[in-house]
Design a protein around this motif. Structure first.
Motif, short mmCIF file in Angstrom:
data_model
loop_
_atom_site.label_atom_id
_atom_site.label_comp_id
_atom_site.label_asym_id
_atom_site.label_seq_id
_atom_site.Cartn_x
_atom_site.Cartn_y
_atom_site.Cartn_z
N GLU A 1 0.83 -1.20 0.00
CA GLU A 1 0.00 0.00 0.00
C GLU A 1 0.87 1.26 0.00
O GLU A 1 0.58 2.23 -0.71
CB GLU A 1 -0.91 -0.01 1.24
CG GLU A 1 -2.01 -1.05 1.19
CD GLU A 1 -2.82 -1.06 2.47
OE1 GLU A 1 -2.53 -0.22 3.36
OE2 GLU A 1 -3.74 -1.90 2.59
N ILE A 2 1.94 1.23 0.80
CA ILE A 2 2.84 2.38 0.85
C ILE A 2 3.46 2.63 -0.51
O ILE A 2 3.50 3.77 -1.01
CB ILE A 2 3.94 2.15 1.91
CG1 ILE A 2 3.35 2.18 3.32
CG2 ILE A 2 5.07 3.17 1.77
CD1 ILE A 2 4.31 1.75 4.41
N LEU A 3 3.95 1.57 -1.14
CA LEU A 3 4.63 1.72 -2.42
C LEU A 3 3.68 2.07 -3.54
O LEU A 3 4.11 2.59 -4.58
CB LEU A 3 5.40 0.44 -2.75
CG LEU A 3 6.52 0.06 -1.77
CD1 LEU A 3 7.18 -1.24 -2.19
CD2 LEU A 3 7.55 1.17 -1.64
N SER A 4 2.41 1.80 -3.35
CA SER A 4 1.44 2.13 -4.40
C SER A 4 1.04 3.60 -4.38
O SER A 4 0.28 4.05 -5.23
CB SER A 4 0.18 1.26 -4.26
OG SER A 4 -0.55 1.63 -3.10
N GLY A 5 1.56 4.33 -3.37
CA GLY A 5 1.33 5.76 -3.39
C GLY A 5 0.77 6.34 -2.12
O GLY A 5 0.59 7.55 -2.02
N SER A 6 0.47 5.50 -1.14
CA SER A 6 -0.04 6.03 0.12
C SER A 6 1.06 6.79 0.85
O SER A 6 2.25 6.53 0.67
CB SER A 6 -0.53 4.88 1.01
OG SER A 6 -1.56 4.15 0.37
N SER A 7 0.67 7.73 1.66
CA SER A 7 1.62 8.58 2.37
C SER A 7 2.34 7.78 3.44
O SER A 7 1.73 7.01 4.19
CB SER A 7 0.91 9.76 3.00
OG SER A 7 1.78 10.45 3.88
N LEU A 8 3.65 8.01 3.55
CA LEU A 8 4.41 7.38 4.63
C LEU A 8 4.19 8.09 5.96
O LEU A 8 4.50 7.56 7.01
CB LEU A 8 5.91 7.38 4.30
CG LEU A 8 6.37 6.30 3.31
CD1 LEU A 8 7.81 6.57 2.89
CD2 LEU A 8 6.27 4.94 3.92
N GLY A 9 3.72 9.29 5.90
CA GLY A 9 3.50 10.03 7.14
C GLY A 9 2.27 9.54 7.84
O GLY A 9 1.89 10.01 8.85
#
Length: 247
Positions: free
Chosen positions: A239-247
């Protein structure tokens, strides 16, 4: 020799110095054991300037690193540890989480989840950058190539941490092993094998020149549905790598 032959060769010698595990006895397919003299390997690691200057560490949940994790608490360092097999993701351990005097017991594999706190990849990324990674192994050669139990857990851990930007190819990795696990031969390596910058044993400290770590993080083509099911943290990473914010 292939990987399995190398492991069997090392394990034949390792069983002479290994300390049994209460669950797995001396089944090295299931755990990386503590060994006679591990306290001297830990002392050699603690003498490294990379360790002395570090504040945030990643440490694998290997039996040979029980004392290392306890010393990290006593030294005031923050450390992340994965649960066994990465099944429940990452645990954050701050010194203030561990009551004084029980460090040696609190940093055993079965106790760490009781004193530490679960932490997501997003939280790790927003709060930390790792100064040092410490791992056990089944075998390491003089070029720093390491073999674990054959499950690829540390390679996956490094890949995930690399993908979220908290480690880089320049982040030092220390391998902690007994001298019988140090191999003076070429070990067949694959593109995702993580290489150690420094090797410590009870009698030696070896700095590996020209270390080349993997050029990428998780190799998704090799991740099966079974792996995803066994390591739910991979869903978060995807999910993170698909564009969700890391913050």
């Amino acid at each position: 020799m292939d990987r399995n032959q190398i492991r069997q060769s090392v394990w034949t010698e390792l069983i002479k110095v290994a300390k049994p595990d209460s669950r797995f006895h001396l089944d090295f397919n299931d755990f990386i054991p503590d060994f006679e003299g591990s306290e001297h390997a830990v002392a050699n690691l603690m003498a490294l300037p990379e360790y002395q200057s570090s504040k945030v560490l990643f440490v694998t949940p290997d039996n040979c690193l029980d004392l290392m994790r306890a010393e990290n608490v006593r030294q005031g360092k923050v450390q992340m540890v994965t649960t066994y097999g990465i099944k429940r993701g990452f645990i954050e351990i701050k010194p203030e989480y561990v009551p004084e005097g029980i460090e040696d017991f609190a940093m055993l594999l079965d106790a760490m989840e009781r004193v530490g706190k679960p932490i997501t990849l997003r939280e790790i990324s927003s709060k930390y950058r790792f100064d040092l990674l410490i791992t056990g192994a089944s075998a390491i050669n003089l070029s720093g190539t390491r073999f674990g139990k054959g499950h690829g857990y540390f390679d996956m851990e490094w890949a995930m941490l690399n993908d979220i930007g908290v480690v880089t190819r320049d982040t030092p990795i220390v391998g902690v092993i007994h001298d019988v696990q140090l191999m003076d031969l070429d070990l067949p390596a694959s593109p995702h094998d993580v290489v150690c910058d420094i090797i410590v044993t009870p009698t030696r400290t070896i700095r590996v020149p020209n270390v080349a770590k993997p050029a990428a993080g998780v190799i998704w083509e090799s991740v099966t549905a079974e792996t995803m099911a066994a390591m739910p943290v991979l869903y978060e990473l995807k999910e993170i790598l698909s564009g969700s914010s890391l913050g």
